[in-house]
Write a protein that holds these residues in place. Structure first.
Motif, PDB file in Angstrom:
ATOM      1  N   THR A   1      31.898 -20.050  65.178  1.00 28.75           N
ATOM      2  CA  THR A   1      31.307 -18.798  64.694  1.00 28.75           C
ATOM      3  C   THR A   1      29.837 -18.639  65.067  1.00 28.75           C
ATOM      4  O   THR A   1      29.303 -17.519  64.998  1.00 28.75           O
TER       5      THR A   1
ATOM      6  N   LYS B   1      25.932 -15.642  66.313  1.00 30.71           N
ATOM      7  CA  LYS B   1      24.474 -15.753  66.234  1.00 30.71           C
ATOM      8  C   LYS B   1      23.848 -15.720  67.622  1.00 30.71           C
ATOM      9  O   LYS B   1      22.841 -15.023  67.845  1.00 30.71           O
TER      10      LYS B   1
ATOM     11  N   PHE C   1      34.409 -10.222  62.367  1.00 33.40           N
ATOM     12  CA  PHE C   1      33.060 -10.306  61.801  1.00 33.40           C
ATOM     13  C   PHE C   1      32.388  -8.941  61.733  1.00 33.40           C
ATOM     14  O   PHE C   1      31.824  -8.563  60.692  1.00 33.40           O
TER      15      PHE C   1
ATOM     16  N   LYS D   1      35.247 -10.316  54.190  1.00 34.63           N
ATOM     17  CA  LYS D   1      34.126 -11.237  54.370  1.00 34.63           C
ATOM     18  C   LYS D   1      34.422 -12.647  53.863  1.00 34.63           C
ATOM     19  O   LYS D   1      33.758 -13.612  54.258  1.00 34.63           O
TER      20      LYS D   1
ATOM     21  N   PHE E   1      34.933 -15.796  56.184  1.00 35.21           N
ATOM     22  CA  PHE E   1      33.794 -16.446  56.839  1.00 35.21           C
ATOM     23  C   PHE E   1      32.985 -17.324  55.878  1.00 35.21           C
ATOM     24  O   PHE E   1      32.020 -17.967  56.294  1.00 35.21           O
TER      25      PHE E   1
ATOM     26  N   ILE F   1      28.656 -19.667  60.308  1.00 34.91           N
ATOM     27  CA  ILE F   1      27.865 -18.438  60.377  1.00 34.91           C
ATOM     28  C   ILE F   1      27.435 -17.959  59.000  1.00 34.91           C
ATOM     29  O   ILE F   1      26.429 -17.246  58.863  1.00 34.91           O
ATOM     30  N   SER F   2      28.144 -18.372  57.950  1.00 29.01           N
ATOM     31  CA  SER F   2      27.790 -17.928  56.592  1.00 29.01           C
ATOM     32  C   SER F   2      26.424 -18.458  56.156  1.00 29.01           C
ATOM     33  O   SER F   2      25.805 -17.911  55.235  1.00 29.01           O
TER      34      SER F   2
ATOM     35  N   THR G   1      22.326 -16.133  56.335  1.00 28.32           N
ATOM     36  CA  THR G   1      22.491 -15.114  55.286  1.00 28.32           C
ATOM     37  C   THR G   1      21.988 -13.749  55.721  1.00 28.32           C
ATOM     38  O   THR G   1      22.692 -12.729  55.578  1.00 28.32           O
TER      39      THR G   1
ATOM     40  N   CYS H   1      24.210 -12.157  58.397  1.00 28.38           N
ATOM     41  CA  CYS H   1      25.476 -11.664  57.846  1.00 28.38           C
ATOM     42  C   CYS H   1      25.275 -10.367  57.068  1.00 28.38           C
ATOM     43  O   CYS H   1      26.098  -9.446  57.162  1.00 28.38           O
ATOM     44  N   GLU H   2      24.197 -10.303  56.325  1.00 27.90           N
ATOM     45  CA  GLU H   2      23.926  -9.084  55.556  1.00 27.90           C
ATOM     46  C   GLU H   2      23.691  -7.887  56.458  1.00 27.90           C
ATOM     47  O   GLU H   2      24.071  -6.757  56.146  1.00 27.90           O
TER      48      GLU H   2
ATOM     49  N   MET I   1      27.525  -8.173  59.365  1.00 26.45           N
ATOM     50  CA  MET I   1      28.929  -8.374  59.030  1.00 26.45           C
ATOM     51  C   MET I   1      29.534  -7.123  58.392  1.00 26.45           C
ATOM     52  O   MET I   1      29.006  -6.596  57.410  1.00 26.45           O
TER      53      MET I   1
END
Length: 582
Positions: free
Chosen positions: A29, A33, A63, A70, A73, A78-79, A82, A85-86, A89
């Motif tokens: 994952t 990034k 993703f 969600k 993940f 990748i989680s 933060t 993802c915010e 995702m």
């Protein structure tokens, strides 16, 4: 206590299914990034088949797509990012199409298949027909994409139109994923409608990738890096990430640590050495990787049978046309020597051109080197100097593909050498070892020699992929296996002869027993590979073995009175033929 382990994901390319149905997942994952950190409008990843391209594309879709689950993940790498993802995702409409299924005998059928693939994706967005942000004209354009008889012009603009409508409805740009973009081109080349398919794919890509203000970014995958001139004309925002590029090198294929972890999880750590010998050895950028398809399949086989031997899994997913064509170039002495070096585990330096058209692929042996490299039959060693690469066969599995194709080519070429082979058989039947030796030596010089220096430990299988024949307490030498195969092929030229391989006779198993068509003459051939180059000494050992093991008993029981016993020894491309005294 029986601990329930995760299922092995054989053939699972749907990321959400893999996560929700408790399959084992090697976490890739962080590709997300890297994509966002090294932003490029259009990204093309080229990797050999079965290295996780489709699963990674499904992961990207899950993703980024609006309304994604969600939770799948939460336990993945990748989680930990933060803020990323915010921000990203579940925030974008995603158009995702796979062209891997477009395989047709003619252009019209291929175009119909492409139409069904695109319509299948368009149907996912039928909520656009209820959108208050789209005009009646917009909805009419959407509906036109689903009509029974979509014109080729409409099909070429379909992905662009869909992305524009999605941006207008959602108020944000669209992410586009196109998996296996080059499969339709490969099939078109095979079937003879390549030029028409190139034009269609070029138009499709120009609309959606080149002149599309609704595009956030795009990711494409494929095996081959098709030249810009044929497909990506004028596309200045394309970034190609091939097997030789360092960036993203660890996200396709399994690293050594990932394989060790998987083996430990399934209690298979004792099989690490054969896993590495057979399925490791690829180099993408700076990272050494295994083929995921092979690793997963061999783990599955071992869980069912702890004594399961490694075998070719990857080769069964393709016709190996590139290797076949390469072997057929071996009538050239220089190419023959290079093939022999590769099969022996050596490296050779070649100029590689990763941008080709399918028309160029097989146009010359120089281009074939590039095809073998980009499709995974050869890999790089160290760092390239410009376009000059050190090339090697990655592992035992790919070596077996080469040796199998070498033997197939040898078998096909037998009828072309009929006069020579007849002389060899006549000399054997007539008890003329010197004549047989002379003919066989001349023939060996024109064949590809297989040496076993490639193998880091004793091979558990011979070149046919079956277990090496046990003769008493010794295993048959792999090189002797190769020459054994050659002699079986040569002797088979005399189709009236009865030829037995590894037949039980006397107190053991003779290499080759021949009964001539009149039933009056029998030949016993015992083969040795002279590791020290002492051909005569090896021949004498072979003849001694025939006597000690009484290999002639099977022929005598069948009433054959005239039996000729031959010891035949090989060293590189030389042989010695010796006849036992009667």
């Amino acid at each position: 206590m029986d601990i329930r382990r995760k299922k092995l994901p054989i053939g699972i390319e749907n990321f959400s299914e893999l996560q929700n149905e408790d399959f084992y997942y090697v976490d890739k994952t962080y590709l997300i990034k890297e994509l966002l950190n090294y932003w490029t409008k259009v990204n093309l990843f080229t990797r050999p088949r079965r290295f996780g391209k489709s699963l990674n594309m499904s992961m990207l879709k899950n993703f980024f797509e609006l309304g994604t689950d969600k939770e799948i993940f939460q336990r993945l790498a990748i989680s930990k990012e933060t803020s990323l993802c915010e921000e990203y995702m579940g925030k974008y409409p995603v158009i995702s199409v796979s062209l891997k299924g477009i395989n047709a005998a003619d252009y019209e059928t291929a175009l119909d298949m492409a139409e069904q693939v695109i319509k299948g994706e368009v149907r996912r967005f039928q909520y656009l027909l209820d959108s208050e942000r789209l005009t009646a004209y917009d909805k009419e354009a959407f509906t036109a994409l689903l009509q029974p008889d979509v014109s080729e012009a409409v099909l070429c603009s379909s992905l662009k139109v869909l992305s524009e409508l999605l941006e207008k409805h959602h108020g944000c740009k669209v992410i586009l994923l196109i998996d296996e973009y080059d499969v339709p081109l490969a099939k078109a080349f095979e079937q003879g409608y390549y030029d028409r398919m190139v034009l269609f794919i070029r138009n499709l890509f120009e609309y959606v990738l080149k002149t599309n203000d609704s595009l956030k970014f795009a990711v494409l995958t494929g095996c081959m890096r098709i030249s810009r001139e044929s497909i990506f004309t004028g596309l200045n925002n394309l970034k190609v990430l091939s097997v030789s590029d360092v960036q993203f090198d660890e996200f396709f294929g399994f690293t050594d640590d990932e394989v060790r972890e998987m083996l430990e999880y399934y209690g298979l750590s004792d099989h690490y050495d054969e896993m590495r010998e057979w399925y490791d050895g690829y180099q993408f950028g700076n990272v050494k990787v295994y083929c995921p398809w092979d690793v997963i399949n061999y783990c599955d086989a071992l869980l069912a049978d702890p004594e399961a031997q490694p075998k070719n899994y990857w080769s069964n997913t393709s016709g190996n046309e590139a290797v076949r064509r390469f072997i057929r170039e071996s009538d050239k002495a220089a190419v023959r020597r290079e093939i022999e070096k590769l099969v022996a585990g050596e490296v050779i330096t070649k100029e590689i051109h990763q941008e080709l058209t399918y028309k160029d692929m097989y146009a010359s042996v120089d281009n074939l080197w590039s095809v073998l490299f980009t499709t995974g039959y050869l890999t790089q060693r160290g760092k390239p100097e410009g376009n000059n690469f050190l090339l090697a066969i990655p592992n035992m599995e790919i070596r077996n593909i080469f040796t199998t194709q070498i033997m197939e080519f040898f078998k096909e070429s037998i009828p072309k050498n009929g006069e020579v082979l007849e002389k060899f058989c006549t000399a054997l039947e007539g008890g003329e070892p010197e004549a047989a030796e002379r003919v066989l030596n001349g023939y060996l010089k024109r064949t590809i020699s297989i040496r076993d220096t490639f193998v880091r430990k004793k091979m558990k299988e011979n070149f046919h992929g079956v277990k090496a024949i046990s003769k008493g307490s010794e295993k048959q030498n792999p090189r002797a296996c190769f020459f054994h195969g050659i002699l079986i092929g040569i002797l088979g030229f005399c189709d009236t002869w009865s030829v037995s391989s590894s037949r039980e006779s006397g107190d053991g198993y003779s290499d080759i027993i021949v009964e001539t068509d009149d039933g009056e003459t029998g030949l016993i051939l015992e083969l040795k590979y002279a590791e020290d180059g002492d051909l005569e000494g090896a021949c004498r050992k072979a003849l001694q073995q025939i006597g000690v093991k009484h290999y002639e008993e099977a022929l005598m029981e069948e009433g054959v009175d005239h039996i000729l016993k031959y010891g035949i020894a090989f060293y590189k491309k030389r042989c010695r033929v010796m006849l036992a005294a009667e």
